[in-house]
Design an enzyme around this catalytic site. Structure first.
Site, PDB file in Angstrom:
ATOM      1  N   GLU A   1     -48.856 -35.098  28.818  1.00 45.24           N
ATOM      2  CA  GLU A   1     -49.760 -34.957  28.200  1.00 45.24           C
ATOM      3  C   GLU A   1     -50.394 -36.027  27.844  1.00 45.24           C
ATOM      4  O   GLU A   1     -51.853 -35.385  26.863  1.00 45.24           O
ATOM      5  CB  GLU A   1     -48.493 -34.460  26.560  1.00 45.24           C
ATOM      6  CG  GLU A   1     -47.934 -32.821  27.173  1.00 45.24           C
ATOM      7  CD  GLU A   1     -46.810 -32.538  26.716  1.00 45.24           C
ATOM      8  OE1 GLU A   1     -46.635 -31.184  26.010  1.00 45.24           O
ATOM      9  OE2 GLU A   1     -45.821 -33.869  26.152  1.00 45.24           O
TER      10      GLU A   1
ATOM     11  N   SER B   1     -35.905 -34.080  24.353  1.00 42.90           N
ATOM     12  CA  SER B   1     -35.846 -34.366  22.976  1.00 42.90           C
ATOM     13  C   SER B   1     -35.310 -34.635  22.238  1.00 42.90           C
ATOM     14  O   SER B   1     -33.569 -34.860  22.799  1.00 42.90           O
ATOM     15  CB  SER B   1     -36.031 -32.371  22.364  1.00 42.90           C
ATOM     16  OG  SER B   1     -35.464 -32.304  21.263  1.00 42.90           O
TER      17      SER B   1
ATOM     18  N   HIS C   1     -59.799 -16.690  34.307  1.00 40.86           N
ATOM     19  CA  HIS C   1     -59.780 -16.093  33.347  1.00 40.86           C
ATOM     20  C   HIS C   1     -57.712 -16.881  32.935  1.00 40.86           C
ATOM     21  O   HIS C   1     -57.922 -15.863  31.780  1.00 40.86           O
ATOM     22  CB  HIS C   1     -60.006 -14.931  32.822  1.00 40.86           C
ATOM     23  CG  HIS C   1     -61.057 -14.511  33.323  1.00 40.86           C
ATOM     24  ND1 HIS C   1     -62.423 -14.199  32.391  1.00 40.86           N
ATOM     25  CD2 HIS C   1     -61.164 -13.420  34.613  1.00 40.86           C
ATOM     26  CE1 HIS C   1     -62.747 -14.130  32.857  1.00 40.86           C
ATOM     27  NE2 HIS C   1     -62.523 -13.851  34.314  1.00 40.86           N
TER      28      HIS C   1
ATOM     29  N   LYS D   1     -34.460 -29.446  26.634  1.00 49.21           N
ATOM     30  CA  LYS D   1     -35.805 -30.160  26.397  1.00 49.21           C
ATOM     31  C   LYS D   1     -36.268 -30.639  27.537  1.00 49.21           C
ATOM     32  O   LYS D   1     -35.065 -32.491  27.502  1.00 49.21           O
ATOM     33  CB  LYS D   1     -36.302 -30.305  25.387  1.00 49.21           C
ATOM     34  CG  LYS D   1     -36.692 -29.557  24.040  1.00 49.21           C
ATOM     35  CD  LYS D   1     -37.144 -28.318  24.675  1.00 49.21           C
ATOM     36  CE  LYS D   1     -38.368 -28.373  24.558  1.00 49.21           C
ATOM     37  NZ  LYS D   1     -39.750 -28.759  24.053  1.00 49.21           N
TER      38      LYS D   1
END
Ligand code: ARG
Length: 461
Positions: free
Chosen positions: A291, A278, A157, A284
């Site tokens: 991804e 970024s 979970h 970043k």
């Protein structure tokens, strides 16, 4: 407009829009090597049934060989307006051998030819997918061996559940990819069957020795029903199913590592080489490689479902709908192999800071189950042990104590069932891990043996 492989029946040419709408050369040109290898074997088969003499066969086979070389040049297809790769190859053969080329399609249909070409192409593509999966499995084992003793929280979970060894966690992915290899091998076996000799749908009218053709082309068996051959794309779907599961597993690994390398988890570091920055936010370091792998699932799952729906309800046997199989298959295979390779590169360059997950274990109650089980080992029925351990967890949370903060005296005072040895169990999750020595468990000696076993399984795959 090119000459078609059919013509006698028609008085008028094709509508230009239809011609463009239906052509598949711009994507099925990928099958050209397969088409040429298959056609060379077919020329030999035509000699064996007396349609070609040996000189004619030699001329045709040599011409195909020349086309093989010429077609390595991507510009080879420039300006071609043939309906598909099969028509293209026959036109090229005609350019080289003249009227002799008219004999090559004797007793052969494009319906079986497209099945043959796809099988030949897919056979090596499955092998490439298996190789890429095995390379990833090897990198997973290397990564496990880099930190053999690191303990991390295992999650259910998405909440800290029980401590496990880092190699144990990675071996979970090893198992998934091992099943993927098995599935790919099964897809390979179903693909590696010769369809040639099936004709358009009713079987060839020429007495080909199909077993000999199968041997010539390295197929393990021959198909057993000509109508099935014209109608069947199960072998394509089998591969795509296996590829979908590879992608599903890759997406879960990607998701895990995106989380573990985030500022919230802070214990995994992706290398600069597989991350992006970024354009606005200078701080970043984004996990774009992972991804993209996660994102490409949409496309690969979509391809599978598109072909599945295309095949559903098609009347026997061949229907032109089936031409829609190839773009889906090509894209799914290309993306799957690329994602496997990308993950291998990520895995080869990832590092972890074992002290952080170790601390996460110490700060949470991943030892709660160990406490309950130790109580039961000492004789308390499990439901009571569970309740007592739960009360201790609640007490710890309320009083701001981590499991390792409890002294023997405090424990004894809390409940007389807590003997001296519970201090240690609370302080170090490795005590609990040691008890999980069943096959498949996370006890260190079990995991060490599983790692060695995994290495030898990988070598045998
Ligand atoms: N381009 C076709 C395909 O990919 C080849 C088979 C064509 N057969 C036919 N009867 N039109 O399916």
């Amino acid at each position: 407009m090119q000459d078609k492989l059919y013509g006698g029946r028609f008085e008028a040419g094709q509508d230009q829009f239809f011609e463009k709408f239906s052509e598949s050369l711009h994507f099925d040109k990928r099958l050209i090597q397969a088409d040429l290898i298959g056609s060379q074997a077919f020329a030999r088969a035509l000699e064996s049934v007396g349609i070609l003499n040996s000189e004619e066969r030699a001329g045709i086979v040599a011409a195909f060989e020349q086309i093989k070389l010429e077609s390595q040049d991507p510009a080879y297809f420039d300006g071609a307006t043939d309906e598909d790769v099969h028509s293209f190859v026959i036109r090229k053969l005609k350019e080289k051998t003249g009227a002799l080329a008219d004999k090559i399609h004797t007793g052969r249909s494009r319906n079986e030819q497209v099945s043959l070409d796809t099988r030949l192409w897919l056979r090596s593509t499955i092998e490439a997918t298996i190789d890429a999966t095995k390379a990833l499995m090897a990198s997973i084992l290397d990564l496990a061996n880099k930190y053999p003793h690191a303990a991390i929280p295992g999650y259910t979970h998405m909440r800290r559940a029980q401590a496990v060894l880092w190699p144990h966690y990675l071996l979970a992915y090893f198992e998934m990819f091992a099943r993927d290899v098995e599935r790919l091998q099964q897809a390979h076996a179903r693909t590696n069957v010769l369809p040639l000799g099936s004709g358009a749908l009713a079987g060839s009218a020429f007495p080909f020795d199909r077993h000999a053709i199968a041997k010539d082309l390295g197929f393990a068996a021959i198909t057993l029903n000509s109508m099935d051959v014209s109608a069947d794309r199960d072998f394509v779907l089998d591969y795509m199913h296996a590829a979908n599961l590879v992608m599903l597993h890759l997406s879960r690994l990607s998701e895990d590592w995106i989380l573990y390398s985030s500022e919230e988890f802070r214990w995994m570091e992706l290398s600069d080489g597989v991350t992006s920055g970024s354009s606005l936010m200078p701080q970043k370091k984004n996990p774009d490689s992972l991804e993209l792998i996660r994102g490409k699932c949409g496309r690969v799952f979509g391809a599978y479902s598109a072909l599945f729906v295309t095949m559903k309800g098609l009347p026997l046997t061949y229907n032109r709908d089936m031409q829609e199989d190839k773009e889906q298959l090509f894209d799914a295979a290309e993306q799957t192999i690329a994602c496997l390779n990308m993950t291998t590169i990520v895995a080869r360059n990832v590092s972890i800071k074992p002290e952080i997950p170790e601390q996460a274990c110490a700060e949470s109650w991943v030892v709660a189950t160990d406490i309950a089980e130790a109580l039961s080992r000492a004789g308390l029925p499990f439901h009571q042990s569970h309740k007592l351990a739960g009360r201790l967890v609640l007490h710890g949370i309320k009083s701001g104590k981590h499991p390792g903060d409890f002294t023997a005296a405090e424990l004894k005072e809390f409940d007389s069932g807590f003997t001296q040895d519970f201090v240690e169990i609370l302080r170090d999750p490795r005590h609990g891990m040691n008890t999980r020595a069943v096959p498949g468990g996370t006890a260190p000696q079990t995991v060490a043996a599983a790692l060695i076993e995994a290495q030898s399984r990988l070598e045998k795959l």
